[in-house]
Design a protein around this motif. Structure first.
Motif, PDB file in Angstrom:
ATOM      1  N   ASN A 267       0.831  -1.203   0.000  1.00 18.08           N
ATOM      2  CA  ASN A 267       0.000   0.000   0.000  1.00 18.08           C
ATOM      3  C   ASN A 267       0.869   1.257   0.000  1.00 18.08           C
ATOM      4  N   TYR A 268       0.556   2.165  -0.915  1.00 15.69           N
ATOM      5  CA  TYR A 268       1.085   3.522  -0.817  1.00 15.69           C
ATOM      6  C   TYR A 268       0.088   4.463  -1.474  1.00 15.69           C
ATOM      7  N   ALA A 269      -0.560   5.260  -0.660  1.00 13.35           N
ATOM      8  CA  ALA A 269      -1.511   6.252  -1.153  1.00 13.35           C
ATOM      9  C   ALA A 269      -1.430   7.472  -0.255  1.00 13.35           C
TER      10      ALA A 269
ATOM     11  N   PHE B 177       7.831  -0.628 -16.314  1.00 13.25           N
ATOM     12  CA  PHE B 177       6.646  -0.579 -17.161  1.00 13.25           C
ATOM     13  C   PHE B 177       6.151   0.847 -17.397  1.00 13.25           C
ATOM     14  N   GLY B 178       6.910   1.839 -16.904  1.00 10.35           N
ATOM     15  CA  GLY B 178       6.536   3.230 -17.127  1.00 10.35           C
ATOM     16  C   GLY B 178       5.302   3.655 -16.368  1.00 10.35           C
ATOM     17  N   LEU B 179       5.049   3.034 -15.210  1.00  9.80           N
ATOM     18  CA  LEU B 179       3.882   3.362 -14.398  1.00  9.80           C
ATOM     19  C   LEU B 179       4.225   4.475 -13.421  1.00  9.80           C
ATOM     20  N   PRO B 180       3.278   5.299 -13.060  1.00 13.91           N
ATOM     21  CA  PRO B 180       3.555   6.386 -12.111  1.00 13.91           C
ATOM     22  C   PRO B 180       3.863   5.839 -10.720  1.00 13.91           C
ATOM     23  N   GLN B 181       4.800   6.489 -10.012  1.00 13.32           N
ATOM     24  CA  GLN B 181       5.171   6.066  -8.671  1.00 13.32           C
ATOM     25  C   GLN B 181       4.219   6.604  -7.607  1.00 13.32           C
ATOM     26  N   GLY B 182       3.531   7.695  -7.902  1.00 17.14           N
ATOM     27  CA  GLY B 182       2.569   8.235  -6.953  1.00 17.14           C
ATOM     28  C   GLY B 182       3.184   8.697  -5.649  1.00 17.14           C
ATOM     29  N   GLY B 183       4.462   9.092  -5.660  1.00 18.46           N
ATOM     30  CA  GLY B 183       5.123   9.579  -4.452  1.00 18.46           C
ATOM     31  C   GLY B 183       5.901   8.517  -3.680  1.00 18.46           C
ATOM     32  N   ARG B 184       5.944   7.284  -4.179  1.00 17.58           N
ATOM     33  CA  ARG B 184       6.652   6.213  -3.469  1.00 17.58           C
ATOM     34  C   ARG B 184       8.134   6.537  -3.240  1.00 17.58           C
ATOM     35  N   LYS B 185       8.795   7.083  -4.269  1.00 18.72           N
ATOM     36  CA  LYS B 185      10.238   7.288  -4.166  1.00 18.72           C
ATOM     37  C   LYS B 185      10.616   8.365  -3.165  1.00 18.72           C
ATOM     38  N   GLU B 186       9.684   9.271  -2.871  1.00 17.23           N
ATOM     39  CA  GLU B 186       9.977  10.324  -1.904  1.00 17.23           C
ATOM     40  C   GLU B 186       9.686   9.868  -0.472  1.00 17.23           C
TER      41      GLU B 186
ATOM     42  N   ASP C  35      -4.921  -1.433  -9.206  1.00 14.52           N
ATOM     43  CA  ASP C  35      -6.024  -0.514  -8.912  1.00 14.52           C
ATOM     44  C   ASP C  35      -6.343   0.322 -10.149  1.00 14.52           C
ATOM     45  N   LEU C  36      -7.472   0.057 -10.776  1.00 11.93           N
ATOM     46  CA  LEU C  36      -7.887   0.861 -11.925  1.00 11.93           C
ATOM     47  C   LEU C  36      -8.437   2.203 -11.467  1.00 11.93           C
ATOM     48  N   ALA C  37      -9.102   2.231 -10.320  1.00 14.95           N
ATOM     49  CA  ALA C  37      -9.488   3.490  -9.683  1.00 14.95           C
ATOM     50  C   ALA C  37      -8.400   3.814  -8.666  1.00 14.95           C
ATOM     51  N   VAL C  38      -7.517   4.738  -9.009  1.00  9.47           N
ATOM     52  CA  VAL C  38      -6.285   4.965  -8.255  1.00  9.47           C
ATOM     53  C   VAL C  38      -6.568   5.340  -6.805  1.00  9.47           C
ATOM     54  N   TYR C  39      -5.787   4.718  -5.906  1.00  5.93           N
ATOM     55  CA  TYR C  39      -5.809   4.966  -4.456  1.00  5.93           C
ATOM     56  C   TYR C  39      -6.991   4.328  -3.734  1.00  5.93           C
ATOM     57  N   THR C  40      -7.908   3.677  -4.463  1.00  4.90           N
ATOM     58  CA  THR C  40      -9.041   3.055  -3.793  1.00  4.90           C
ATOM     59  C   THR C  40      -8.754   1.626  -3.352  1.00  4.90           C
ATOM     60  N   SER C  41      -7.645   1.065  -3.825  1.00  8.57           N
ATOM     61  CA  SER C  41      -7.184  -0.268  -3.449  1.00  8.57           C
ATOM     62  C   SER C  41      -5.668  -0.291  -3.611  1.00  8.57           C
ATOM     63  N   PRO C  42      -4.980  -1.306  -3.079  1.00  3.70           N
ATOM     64  CA  PRO C  42      -3.520  -1.350  -3.225  1.00  3.70           C
ATOM     65  C   PRO C  42      -3.103  -1.329  -4.691  1.00  3.70           C
ATOM     66  N   ASP C  43      -2.010  -0.603  -4.991  1.00  2.17           N
ATOM     67  CA  ASP C  43      -1.586  -0.543  -6.385  1.00  2.17           C
ATOM     68  C   ASP C  43      -1.001  -1.864  -6.857  1.00  2.17           C
ATOM     69  N   VAL C  44      -0.511  -2.715  -5.939  1.00  2.00           N
ATOM     70  CA  VAL C  44      -0.031  -4.051  -6.287  1.00  2.00           C
ATOM     71  C   VAL C  44      -0.410  -5.002  -5.168  1.00  2.00           C
TER      72      VAL C  44
END
Length: 336
Positions: free
Chosen positions: A70-72, A131-140, A317-326
């Motif tokens: 989880n990271y949201a 895969f060129g997917l957005p990190q959504g702030g994970r790296k920070e 998660d197709l609806a971003v942040y509503t479920s774990p991204d992986v």
């Protein structure tokens, strides 16, 4: 968190050994999993389940392992609220099903739930980069951290930052076979979740949840390359007031699943499904709480025998942040 991983591994090995003496076969059924968000998996949201129930006098045992990263993080200055869900969760469910009479099935689900910082942040970041997917702030964010927090109107309404492992909310279930004629089948299912897990540790919600839904499937033979199946489910759930964000919890939720699978040979099947549900919380502009969730789950089934098979799936998660991204899903089933 590390010790509990031995349980499903050992159980998987034992069940495979017990079923390895017969010729393989496979059937296509929905993945036995649901949204693993730490703020959703505490409720009684059911998996779609098989459209064909256990035969009278026969039993079925499933051990399902769900591992979610989880990271949201969302902030809305206008509504003075912010949320951070950073951590890893594991859910091991022992699910028992028994054919109590002709066309009637009863069941019991006992979950074991753990939350921790985990070790997979580096792998997930690399996966997203590849895969060129957005990190959504994970790296920070700090690596391998556990912190679930929610603040609204200057008040911290939720904070979990200590690793934990324990029993979750136990679920009782029943099903009635509406029809099962040749390749088509449909079943009316219901489940009752009892608040046996700790809501403070997000092992449970503190609510009693009643779900009712219909699940169906249609199997179609192919002339040369095995068979394919379409399946789906739809229903609703009513919940008493729980102990997690009680003032914002919704008491009614709708949910559904639709999927398709193809089995080119007796020993293997490939399948994918979409699962969705309406929000479990209200009075929030943040997607983690106020938006409907949509997940895509892809994977397949390996048959070790006609009575023993393993599901392997990965969800996004197709609806971003509503479920774990992986999230990784494993489920071994043995029929007796």
């Amino acid at each position: 968190m590390k010790k509990n991983r031995l349980l499903p591994v050992l159980a998987f090995g034992c069940l495979v050994f017990l079923g390895a003496d017969e010729a393989p076969a496979v059937e296509i059924t929905p993945f036995y999993t649901q949204n693993q968000s730490p703020l959703v998996q505490i409720f009684g949201l059911p998996a779609a389940g098989n459209a064909v129930i256990a035969a009278s006098g026969r039993a079925e045992v499933t051990i399902a392992q769900d591992m979610a990263s989880n990271y949201a993080k969302s902030i809305d200055v206008a509504t003075r609220e912010g949320i951070l869900l950073d951590g890893e969760s594991e859910r091991t469910t022992v699910a028992l099903r028994y054919g109590a009479a002709q066309g009637v099935e009863v069941g019991l689900d006992v979950p074991l739930i753990g939350h921790g910082g985990g070790i997979s942040d580096g792998f997930i970041e690399g996966w997203h980069d590849f895969f060129g997917l957005p990190q959504g702030g994970r790296k920070e964010a700090p690596r391998n951290r556990l912190l679930y927090s929610y603040e609204k109107d200057g008040v911290e309404r939720l904070r979990v930052d200590d690793s934990s492992f324990g029993i979750g909310d136990v679920r009782l279930s029943a099903a009635y076979q509406i029809y099962g004629n040749g390749p088509g089948a449909a079943t009316l299912r219901t489940s009752l979740k009892i608040p046996t897990g700790s809501s403070a540790k997000l092992h449970g919600s503190g609510s009693t949840d009643l779900a009712i839904w219909i699940t169906g499937s249609r199997d179609n033979a192919l002339e040369k390359w095995g068979h394919w199946t379409i399946f789906g489910a739809a229903g609703g759930m009513a919940m008493t007031d729980g102990k997690v964000l009680k003032e914002q919890q919704n008491n009614l939720v709708g949910f559904g699943t639709i999927g398709i699978g193809w089995s080119p040979a007796d020993v293997i099947a490939f399948k994918t499904q979409l699962s969705a549900h309406t929000p479990f919380y209200g009075d929030s502009s943040l997607p983690e709480l106020g938006d409907s969730a949509v997940q895509l789950i892809m994977g397949g089934t390996i048959a070790f025998s006609p009575t023993t098979f393993l599901d392997i799936g990965v969800s996004e998660d197709l609806a971003v942040y509503t479920s774990p991204d992986v999230a990784l899903h494993l489920a071994l089933t043995r029929r007796f």
